[in-house]
Scaffold this motif. Structure first.
Motif, PDB file in Angstrom:
ATOM      1  N   ALA A 340      37.204  37.542  35.315  1.00  0.00           N
ATOM      2  CA  ALA A 340      38.184  36.699  35.980  1.00  0.00           C
ATOM      3  C   ALA A 340      39.259  36.656  35.467  1.00  0.00           C
ATOM      4  O   ALA A 340      39.488  36.724  34.257  1.00  0.00           O
ATOM      5  CB  ALA A 340      37.357  35.280  36.312  1.00  0.00           C
ATOM      6  N   ARG A 362      36.618  32.470  43.847  1.00  0.00           N
ATOM      7  CA  ARG A 362      37.409  33.560  44.564  1.00  0.00           C
ATOM      8  C   ARG A 362      38.660  33.244  45.120  1.00  0.00           C
ATOM      9  O   ARG A 362      39.020  32.399  45.909  1.00  0.00           O
ATOM     10  CB  ARG A 362      36.550  34.143  45.515  1.00  0.00           C
ATOM     11  N   GLY A 367      41.416  38.302  46.336  1.00  0.00           N
ATOM     12  CA  GLY A 367      40.069  38.673  46.648  1.00  0.00           C
ATOM     13  C   GLY A 367      39.435  38.612  44.979  1.00  0.00           C
ATOM     14  O   GLY A 367      38.343  38.919  44.734  1.00  0.00           O
ATOM     15  N   GLU A 368      40.123  38.377  43.966  1.00  0.00           N
ATOM     16  CA  GLU A 368      39.521  38.397  42.801  1.00  0.00           C
ATOM     17  C   GLU A 368      39.206  36.996  42.248  1.00  0.00           C
ATOM     18  O   GLU A 368      39.687  35.904  42.660  1.00  0.00           O
ATOM     19  CB  GLU A 368      40.423  39.124  41.568  1.00  0.00           C
ATOM     20  N   LEU A 369      38.322  37.016  41.233  1.00  0.00           N
ATOM     21  CA  LEU A 369      37.893  36.070  40.678  1.00  0.00           C
ATOM     22  C   LEU A 369      39.020  34.986  39.738  1.00  0.00           C
ATOM     23  O   LEU A 369      39.630  35.863  39.007  1.00  0.00           O
ATOM     24  CB  LEU A 369      36.633  35.840  39.846  1.00  0.00           C
TER      25      LEU A 369
END
Length: 420
Positions: A340, A362, A367-369
């Protein structure tokens, strides 16, 4: 004398080397959902046990429809009806068909099914005595589930170590396994040590503190799949500690204590383990909770955790939970790790492995952690762990992270992989 500090991986390996799966017990198969099987399960019949219709429609001889077309329909006589549990005893001959329901066995003579929606009823209501028209050919086996589609009699449908889902226990039932073998839930003895500790129902006086650790560890053991057993609060007295620990060791598969020293981390606990068994480690490169004792007491695994609540919880997560999962037959015991993006700097002063309480979410835009640590990592605080869903791992060394780095996060809200 300085204690030898070992890595977390070395400590985990030692713990896992000293626990084994518990004996097998038999339970109704539907109760096995989420628990690893202790044995292979073999089906006593073919699955499916007979060829059956995949559609509501008409069972036909594919050869009869070979010349069917939009302008040259094939007309067949309906000679019967078949539904699941309502068998047609005759034989479908040339120029004949029967009305068939989904799941009903294929009648003798028929080798294909045509779904109801594309069949034209010319006379009658579509059931026995009717005439129906087909305007397209179908191959043999069309919309027919063959016998043994999923498994043949004698096949292993689920192997030892595999964890049935709700669908999986249905498969077990189909295979005739009304009961299955699973590993017994290990009994975990939980003991709180400290003369300053009082029950949660008590109002503490100055210098006293309510026992939060027992609740944390009992709940964590239950969530891991064990049967926790509380042996109460024991004062900082070597004889009293020895009596309760040995009683727990005689009744449990593993004993876990929290606290246990008034003049130095784990002095009483480590000394007791050395006296009654073997100390395998007592100092880990871990923050929070470096002073953790593990050993064997009368051949029973013993884990002595920190008296600080968050440190006890993290110590349990890293060492006790994998051990419990191993006893239950799980192939893996560690939580999954996800990468993340950290949104802030993470300073680091000590040359130990850090596990910082944090929350990963999210990012809708990327769209990434994205992960954010709790503002305080004080090992006495449980609220920060309550609101965390992960632990940010900061490796050994004195270098932390910079805002924007991708960092490993142990997801304490997600179970490990459940299939071998």
């Amino acid at each position: 004398m300085a204690k030898e500090m070992i890595s977390l991986e070395a400590a985990q390996a030692i713990v896992l080397d000293h626990v084994t799966p518990t004996p097998s017990v038999r339970i109704p198969s539907w109760r096995a959902s989420g628990r690893p099987l202790a044995e292979d399960v073999v089906t006593d019949i073919d699955l499916a046990p007979y060829a059956n219709s995949a559609m509501d429609g008409y069972a036909v001889r594919a050869a009869d429809l070979a010349g069917a077309g939009e302008d040259s329909p094939v007309i067949l006589d309906v000679i019967g009806h078949e539904a699941a549990g309502e068998l047609f005893e005759g034989v479908v001959g040339a120029g004949q068909t029967i009305r068939i329901m989904t799941g009903a066995p294929m009648p003798d003579g028929a080798d294909a099914v045509v779904k109801y929606e594309i069949v034209e009823v010319l006379a009658g209501d579509g059931n026995e005595g009717s005439r129906v028209a087909f305007r397209q050919a179908v191959p043999a086996g069309n919309d027919v589930r063959r016998a043994g589609l999923e498994a043949r009699a004698g096949d292993v449908v689920m192997r030892a170590g595999e964890v049935p889902s709700a669908a999986g226990v249905g498969l077990l039932a189909s295979a005739g396994a009304a009961q299955v073998g699973v590993h017994a839930r290990p009994v975990i003895g939980i003991i709180s040590i400290g003369s300053e500790i009082v029950e949660p129902s008590c109002v503490p006086h100055r210098g006293q503190i309510r026992d939060a650790n027992a609740s944390v560890l009992l709940a964590a053991a239950r969530e891991a799949g064990a049967e926790p057993r509380h042996f109460g609060i024991v004062p900082d007295d070597p004889a009293a500690i020895r009596e309760v620990v040995l009683r727990a060791a005689a009744e449990c598969d593993m004993v876990i204590t929290s606290g246990g020293a008034s003049s130095g981390d784990y002095d009483y606990v480590t000394a007791l383990v050395a006296q009654e068994g073997e100390v395998l480690f007592d100092y880990i490169s871990l923050r929070p909770g470096k002073a953790i004792t593990f050993g064997m007491v009368h051949d029973v695994p013993f884990l002595g955790l920190s008296g600080n609540p968050a440190a006890a919880a993290v110590g349990f997560e890293m060492l006790a939970r994998p051990a419990i999962r191993r006893m239950l037959g799980f192939a893996a015991g560690s939580r999954p790790v996800q990468m993340a993006r950290i949104g802030h700097d993470v300073p680091k002063k000590q040359d130990r492995r850090y596990y910082n309480r944090a929350r990963a979410v999210r990012d809708d835009a990327t769209g990434e952690l994205a992960v954010t640590e709790a503002k305080s990592q004080d090992s006495s605080l449980l609220g920060t762990l309550q609101h965390a869903n992960c632990l940010v791992m900061v490796p050994e060394g004195k270098q932390g992270y910079t805002a924007g780095d991708l960092v490993p996060c142990v997801r304490i809200d997600i179970d490990e992989a459940t299939v071998l």
